[in-house]
Design a protein around this motif. Sequence first.
Motif, mmCIF file in Angstrom:
data_model
loop_
_atom_site.group_PDB
_atom_site.id
_atom_site.type_symbol
_atom_site.label_atom_id
_atom_site.label_comp_id
_atom_site.label_asym_id
_atom_site.label_seq_id
_atom_site.Cartn_x
_atom_site.Cartn_y
_atom_site.Cartn_z
ATOM 1 N N LEU A 142 0.892 -1.017 -0.005
ATOM 2 C CA LEU A 142 -0.013 0.165 -0.126
ATOM 3 C C LEU A 142 0.867 1.265 0.031
ATOM 4 O O LEU A 142 1.928 1.280 0.694
ATOM 5 C CB LEU A 142 -0.897 -0.040 1.142
ATOM 6 C CG LEU A 142 -1.916 1.192 1.296
ATOM 7 C CD1 LEU A 142 -2.890 0.853 0.351
ATOM 8 C CD2 LEU A 142 -2.466 0.973 2.825
ATOM 9 N N ARG A 143 0.603 2.285 -0.806
ATOM 10 C CA ARG A 143 1.320 3.403 -0.870
ATOM 11 C C ARG A 143 1.003 4.557 0.149
ATOM 12 O O ARG A 143 1.915 5.024 0.642
ATOM 13 C CB ARG A 143 1.118 4.123 -2.288
ATOM 14 C CG ARG A 143 1.776 5.275 -2.480
ATOM 15 C CD ARG A 143 1.696 6.034 -3.776
ATOM 16 N NE ARG A 143 0.296 6.040 -4.341
ATOM 17 C CZ ARG A 143 -0.400 7.476 -3.993
ATOM 18 N NH1 ARG A 143 0.143 8.286 -3.229
ATOM 19 N NH2 ARG A 143 -1.689 7.292 -4.437
ATOM 20 N N SER A 144 -0.269 4.366 0.461
ATOM 21 C CA SER A 144 -0.808 5.312 1.591
ATOM 22 C C SER A 144 -2.215 4.998 2.219
ATOM 23 O O SER A 144 -3.119 4.150 1.288
ATOM 24 C CB SER A 144 -0.719 6.728 1.208
ATOM 25 O OG SER A 144 -1.647 6.917 0.275
ATOM 26 N N LEU A 145 -2.533 5.123 3.303
ATOM 27 C CA LEU A 145 -3.853 5.158 3.983
ATOM 28 C C LEU A 145 -4.864 6.229 3.699
ATOM 29 O O LEU A 145 -4.495 7.449 3.286
ATOM 30 C CB LEU A 145 -3.564 5.036 5.422
ATOM 31 C CG LEU A 145 -2.706 3.804 5.980
ATOM 32 C CD1 LEU A 145 -2.263 3.998 7.425
ATOM 33 C CD2 LEU A 145 -3.487 2.275 5.908
ATOM 34 N N ASN A 146 -5.916 6.041 3.821
ATOM 35 C CA ASN A 146 -7.021 7.031 3.482
ATOM 36 C C ASN A 146 -7.009 7.888 4.700
ATOM 37 O O ASN A 146 -6.751 7.787 5.943
ATOM 38 C CB ASN A 146 -8.464 6.180 3.429
ATOM 39 C CG ASN A 146 -9.540 7.343 3.797
ATOM 40 O OD1 ASN A 146 -9.845 7.782 4.557
ATOM 41 N ND2 ASN A 146 -10.198 7.490 2.343
ATOM 42 N N LEU A 147 -6.970 9.211 4.226
ATOM 43 C CA LEU A 147 -7.058 10.508 5.206
ATOM 44 C C LEU A 147 -7.796 10.280 6.536
ATOM 45 O O LEU A 147 -7.409 10.609 7.549
ATOM 46 C CB LEU A 147 -7.282 11.751 4.335
ATOM 47 C CG LEU A 147 -7.216 12.959 5.089
ATOM 48 C CD1 LEU A 147 -5.876 13.235 6.016
ATOM 49 C CD2 LEU A 147 -7.608 14.036 4.396
ATOM 50 N N ALA A 148 -9.261 10.009 6.205
ATOM 51 C CA ALA A 148 -10.115 9.955 7.351
ATOM 52 C C ALA A 148 -9.597 8.818 8.203
ATOM 53 O O ALA A 148 -9.887 8.820 9.448
ATOM 54 C CB ALA A 148 -11.650 9.866 6.966
ATOM 55 N N ASN A 149 -9.373 7.685 7.604
ATOM 56 C CA ASN A 149 -8.949 6.571 8.655
ATOM 57 C C ASN A 149 -7.714 6.927 9.537
ATOM 58 O O ASN A 149 -7.521 6.557 10.709
ATOM 59 C CB ASN A 149 -8.733 5.262 7.782
ATOM 60 C CG ASN A 149 -10.045 4.828 6.834
ATOM 61 O OD1 ASN A 149 -11.029 5.233 7.328
ATOM 62 N ND2 ASN A 149 -9.537 3.951 5.904
ATOM 63 N N THR A 150 -6.782 7.467 8.855
ATOM 64 C CA THR A 150 -5.290 7.912 9.447
ATOM 65 C C THR A 150 -5.691 8.768 10.644
ATOM 66 O O THR A 150 -5.289 8.859 11.736
ATOM 67 C CB THR A 150 -4.556 8.527 8.312
ATOM 68 O OG1 THR A 150 -4.183 7.621 7.386
ATOM 69 C CG2 THR A 150 -3.243 8.864 9.041
ATOM 70 N N VAL A 151 -6.763 9.806 10.331
ATOM 71 C CA VAL A 151 -7.208 10.755 11.484
ATOM 72 C C VAL A 151 -7.845 10.156 12.550
ATOM 73 O O VAL A 151 -7.271 10.156 13.802
ATOM 74 C CB VAL A 151 -8.160 11.898 10.918
ATOM 75 C CG1 VAL A 151 -8.932 12.597 12.107
ATOM 76 C CG2 VAL A 151 -7.355 12.595 10.014
ATOM 77 N N ALA A 152 -8.462 8.880 12.312
ATOM 78 C CA ALA A 152 -9.291 8.339 13.195
ATOM 79 C C ALA A 152 -8.358 7.501 14.179
ATOM 80 O O ALA A 152 -8.400 7.074 15.295
ATOM 81 C CB ALA A 152 -10.161 7.354 12.513
ATOM 82 N N MET A 153 -7.323 6.858 13.350
ATOM 83 C CA MET A 153 -6.507 6.147 14.215
ATOM 84 C C MET A 153 -5.643 7.039 15.188
ATOM 85 O O MET A 153 -5.558 6.433 16.140
ATOM 86 C CB MET A 153 -5.373 5.536 13.185
ATOM 87 C CG MET A 153 -6.125 4.301 12.302
ATOM 88 S SD MET A 153 -4.700 3.531 11.275
ATOM 89 C CE MET A 153 -5.330 3.640 9.811
ATOM 90 N N MET A 154 -5.190 8.225 14.637
ATOM 91 C CA MET A 154 -4.328 8.890 15.392
ATOM 92 C C MET A 154 -5.186 9.487 16.813
ATOM 93 O O MET A 154 -4.594 9.739 17.996
ATOM 94 C CB MET A 154 -3.664 10.016 14.740
ATOM 95 C CG MET A 154 -2.529 9.452 13.864
ATOM 96 S SD MET A 154 -1.465 8.548 14.765
ATOM 97 C CE MET A 154 -0.585 9.815 15.812
ATOM 98 N N CYS A 155 -6.551 9.937 16.601
ATOM 99 C CA CYS A 155 -7.359 10.382 17.461
ATOM 100 C C CYS A 155 -7.486 9.360 18.577
ATOM 101 O O CYS A 155 -7.515 9.376 19.808
ATOM 102 C CB CYS A 155 -8.626 10.606 16.977
ATOM 103 S SG CYS A 155 -8.915 12.275 16.179
ATOM 104 N N TYR A 156 -7.555 7.874 17.950
ATOM 105 C CA TYR A 156 -7.584 6.708 19.163
ATOM 106 C C TYR A 156 -6.179 6.488 19.822
ATOM 107 O O TYR A 156 -6.484 6.152 21.073
ATOM 108 C CB TYR A 156 -8.022 5.352 18.212
ATOM 109 C CG TYR A 156 -8.167 4.408 19.276
ATOM 110 C CD1 TYR A 156 -9.410 4.378 19.918
ATOM 111 C CD2 TYR A 156 -7.548 3.334 19.485
ATOM 112 C CE1 TYR A 156 -9.929 3.277 20.830
ATOM 113 C CE2 TYR A 156 -7.835 2.374 20.258
ATOM 114 C CZ TYR A 156 -8.960 2.396 21.143
ATOM 115 O OH TYR A 156 -9.214 1.229 22.143
#
Length: 178
Positions: A142-156
């Motif tokens: 994978l080149r990169s993760l989805n922006l919204a998913n990445t934000v959710a991971m960092m919030c968590y």
Amino acid sequence: MSSKKQNLASLNIVLYQPEIAENVGNIMRTCVAFNAVLHLIRPYGFFFNKFDPRIKRASANHLNGLQIYEYDTYASFVRTNQVNDQQIYFLTRYGTKQPRKISLIKPQQIYFVFGKESTGIPLAILKKHRAHTIRIPSSINLRSLNLANTVAMMCYEFACQNQYRGLAIKEPHKRLKI
């Protein structure tokens, strides 16, 4: 018994020139869920209006309580918020640290900066803050993760490190017993 209030960092999500309305709507909902403040840096890849049907649908109309601020440039965002190097982290596939290697338990504001969907954060900004870049490990396929998913991971990650303070542990809306 004296109760001492522990200093907690406040979570700030910064979107640098977001391009996809649906991602922003999803991120707005995530910010509400984690009591995060949302900062948007122009220009956007769409006309921003929180009543836009794409944003409303992606946010599921969960925008009550959302704190949102807009800026014309990255420099004006930094100047307005008086952000220093100890408070700011940049999420990028070029990141040098993993999320768990960074302590997010600080008595100050924490800012996570995410770049535009097509090109990310400008390299000039990343080079200046190399020691504060984060990469979420992922498969080499994978080149990169989805922006919204990445934000959710960092919030968590932020919530975990701060022991979920300020978040509902039990379901507060429906009083179902299971």
